[in-house]
Structures are given as structure tokens and as C-alpha cells.
Design a protein around this motif. Structure first.
Motif, PDB file in Angstrom:
ATOM      1  N   LYS A   7      47.549  82.890 -32.072  1.00  0.00           N
ATOM      2  CA  LYS A   7      47.265  82.042 -33.065  1.00  0.00           C
ATOM      3  C   LYS A   7      48.171  81.142 -33.526  1.00  0.00           C
ATOM      4  O   LYS A   7      49.269  81.706 -33.666  1.00  0.00           O
ATOM      5  CB  LYS A   7      46.111  82.608 -33.714  1.00  0.00           C
ATOM      6  CG  LYS A   7      45.169  83.387 -33.433  1.00  0.00           C
ATOM      7  CD  LYS A   7      44.073  83.943 -34.236  1.00  0.00           C
ATOM      8  CE  LYS A   7      43.222  84.750 -33.575  1.00  0.00           C
ATOM      9  NZ  LYS A   7      42.262  85.314 -34.753  1.00  0.00           N
ATOM     10  N   SER A   8      47.958  80.087 -33.993  1.00  0.00           N
ATOM     11  CA  SER A   8      48.951  79.015 -34.854  1.00  0.00           C
ATOM     12  C   SER A   8      48.220  78.524 -35.843  1.00  0.00           C
ATOM     13  O   SER A   8      47.086  78.198 -35.801  1.00  0.00           O
ATOM     14  CB  SER A   8      49.646  78.269 -33.703  1.00  0.00           C
ATOM     15  OG  SER A   8      48.458  77.291 -33.183  1.00  0.00           O
ATOM     16  N   THR A  83      46.659  75.909 -33.563  1.00  0.00           N
ATOM     17  CA  THR A  83      45.205  75.921 -33.619  1.00  0.00           C
ATOM     18  C   THR A  83      44.472  75.563 -34.935  1.00  0.00           C
ATOM     19  O   THR A  83      43.276  74.996 -34.893  1.00  0.00           O
ATOM     20  CB  THR A  83      45.015  77.732 -33.425  1.00  0.00           C
ATOM     21  OG1 THR A  83      45.855  78.211 -32.406  1.00  0.00           O
ATOM     22  CG2 THR A  83      43.582  77.959 -33.300  1.00  0.00           C
ATOM     23  N   TYR A  84      45.355  75.881 -35.981  1.00  0.00           N
ATOM     24  CA  TYR A  84      44.851  75.207 -37.545  1.00  0.00           C
ATOM     25  C   TYR A  84      45.729  74.386 -38.013  1.00  0.00           C
ATOM     26  O   TYR A  84      46.932  74.602 -38.000  1.00  0.00           O
ATOM     27  CB  TYR A  84      44.710  76.373 -38.072  1.00  0.00           C
ATOM     28  CG  TYR A  84      43.573  77.308 -37.679  1.00  0.00           C
ATOM     29  CD1 TYR A  84      42.165  77.318 -37.889  1.00  0.00           C
ATOM     30  CD2 TYR A  84      43.886  78.681 -36.981  1.00  0.00           C
ATOM     31  CE1 TYR A  84      41.226  78.252 -37.593  1.00  0.00           C
ATOM     32  CE2 TYR A  84      42.854  79.425 -36.456  1.00  0.00           C
ATOM     33  CZ  TYR A  84      41.308  79.158 -36.603  1.00  0.00           C
ATOM     34  OH  TYR A  84      40.775  80.023 -36.046  1.00  0.00           O
ATOM     35  N   LYS A 107      43.600  69.437 -30.379  1.00  0.00           N
ATOM     36  CA  LYS A 107      42.958  71.034 -30.110  1.00  0.00           C
ATOM     37  C   LYS A 107      42.772  71.590 -31.596  1.00  0.00           C
ATOM     38  O   LYS A 107      42.287  72.434 -31.997  1.00  0.00           O
ATOM     39  CB  LYS A 107      43.403  71.947 -29.387  1.00  0.00           C
ATOM     40  CG  LYS A 107      44.749  72.799 -29.540  1.00  0.00           C
ATOM     41  CD  LYS A 107      45.065  73.972 -29.065  1.00  0.00           C
ATOM     42  CE  LYS A 107      46.100  74.572 -29.458  1.00  0.00           C
ATOM     43  NZ  LYS A 107      46.268  75.967 -29.091  1.00  0.00           N
ATOM     44  N   ALA A 108      43.667  71.134 -32.629  1.00  0.00           N
ATOM     45  CA  ALA A 108      43.655  71.627 -33.835  1.00  0.00           C
ATOM     46  C   ALA A 108      42.314  71.523 -34.634  1.00  0.00           C
ATOM     47  O   ALA A 108      41.819  70.259 -34.777  1.00  0.00           O
ATOM     48  CB  ALA A 108      44.784  71.171 -34.610  1.00  0.00           C
ATOM     49  N   LYS A 109      42.200  72.512 -35.681  1.00  0.00           N
ATOM     50  CA  LYS A 109      41.232  72.502 -36.500  1.00  0.00           C
ATOM     51  C   LYS A 109      41.732  72.022 -37.790  1.00  0.00           C
ATOM     52  O   LYS A 109      42.749  72.753 -38.354  1.00  0.00           O
ATOM     53  CB  LYS A 109      40.388  73.822 -36.658  1.00  0.00           C
ATOM     54  CG  LYS A 109      39.345  73.706 -37.586  1.00  0.00           C
ATOM     55  CD  LYS A 109      38.441  75.169 -37.789  1.00  0.00           C
ATOM     56  CE  LYS A 109      37.208  75.116 -38.506  1.00  0.00           C
ATOM     57  NZ  LYS A 109      36.546  76.176 -38.565  1.00  0.00           N
ATOM     58  N   ASN A 153      40.570  85.584 -39.695  1.00  0.00           N
ATOM     59  CA  ASN A 153      41.126  84.989 -38.291  1.00  0.00           C
ATOM     60  C   ASN A 153      41.888  86.331 -37.778  1.00  0.00           C
ATOM     61  O   ASN A 153      42.842  85.947 -36.941  1.00  0.00           O
ATOM     62  CB  ASN A 153      42.101  83.908 -38.297  1.00  0.00           C
ATOM     63  CG  ASN A 153      41.387  82.612 -38.588  1.00  0.00           C
ATOM     64  OD1 ASN A 153      40.490  81.997 -37.812  1.00  0.00           O
ATOM     65  ND2 ASN A 153      41.086  82.061 -39.889  1.00  0.00           N
TER      66      ASN A 153
END
Length: 154
Positions: A7-8, A83-84, A107-109, A153
Motif C-alpha cells: 500500500k502507499s 493508493t492514498y 488511482k489515489a484516494k 488499513n
């Protein structure tokens, strides 16, 4: 990123000199202490250009957290690779949302780090012109928010 299970998270504030480097260092230490650092790519950046502030470094050192942070500005690639993207205030959120609209395959939230605060303090105020106490407040908010984010997460 190394593996698909990785995850990132990218922490973002205006200058990447106070709030986001504190959040990055706090989250990195929490992930390390929890034994999950190898499952995360962790970084921070700015919506503008700057360099880390001495009071932010002093605050982290007071809490035994080391950092070798160098300020950088958010890039279009960040929206495709993280990811975030967690930011500190409404202005950061607005800037990031606008920039995300110019990126194909975002794609980032994107959300406020403060949305994870169990004390419901959604905005992490900029301590730049404030006192050591203001930096301490940012640190405490980052600890609460990063802990809740990591738990949500894991």
C-alpha cells in the motif's frame, strides 16, 4: 512499488515543511513499530515549493522520531502511483482535487488526514507562524490520525 500487496500513502500540505513531514515521520515510525513498514510506501509532498522547517524537526526529535526529509512538490505521477493522498486542510484538498482532474488513470484516494481523527478535528492547522505549542498540536493530531489510518488499513 515492490509488490501488489504494498500500500502507499502520500501526506500533503502547502509547503511540505511542517505538517506533511511530521505526518510522514509519525506514520513511518508507527508502521515500523507495528512491523508493517515493508508493506507500505510512505512519502510526503507539497502543493507549493519549500523546505522542512526547523521547528518541525525539533518537535519530531523531542518525540524520538528521526527524519531525513527533503521537501518536494506533488507530481502527476503521484496520483497514479499512490493508493492514498492524505492532506491537512481544505485548501490542500481543493488544490489536489483540481490537479487530480488533469491526470488520466488517477488511482489515489484523496482525503483529509483529519478525517481519521477520533477527536473529529478534521483540519490540521499550519503551525508555520506559530509557537512550539502549535507544532506539538500538529504532532498530536498526526499521531491520532495516523494511528487510526493505519488501523483502518491493516
Amino acid at each position: 512499488m515492490a509488490a501488489t500487496s504494498t500500500k502507499s500513502v502520500l501526506f500533503v500540505c502547502l509547503g511540505n515543511i511542517c505538517r506533511s513531514p511530521i505526518a510522514e515521520a509519525v506514520f513511518r515510525k508507527m508502521a515500523t513499530d507495528s512491523g508493517v513498514a515493508d508493506k507500505w510506501v510512505i512519502d510526503s509532498s507539497a502543493t507549493s515549493d519549500s523546505n522542512i522547517e526547523a521547528s518541525a524537526l525539533a518537535c519530531l526529535m523531542k518525540h524520538g522520531i528521526e527524519t531525513s526529509h527533503r521537501a518536494r512538490k506533488v507530481t502527476k505521477d503521484d496520483f497514479m502511483s499512490f493508493t492514498y493522498i492524505l492532506c491537512m486542510d481544505e485548501s490542500n484538498l481543493s488544490d489536489l482535487t483540481k490537479k487530480a482532474k488533469t491526470v488520466n488513470n488517477c488511482k489515489a484516494k484523496i482525503e483529509l488526514l483529519g478525517s481519521y481523527d477520533p477527536q473529529k478535528q478534521r483540519i490540521i492547522r499550519d503551525p508555520y507562524y506559530g509557537s512550539d505549542e502549535d507544532f506539538e498540536k500538529v504532532y498530536e493530531q498526526c499521531v491520532r490520525c495516523c494511528k487510526a489510518f493505519l488501523e483502518a488499513n491493516s
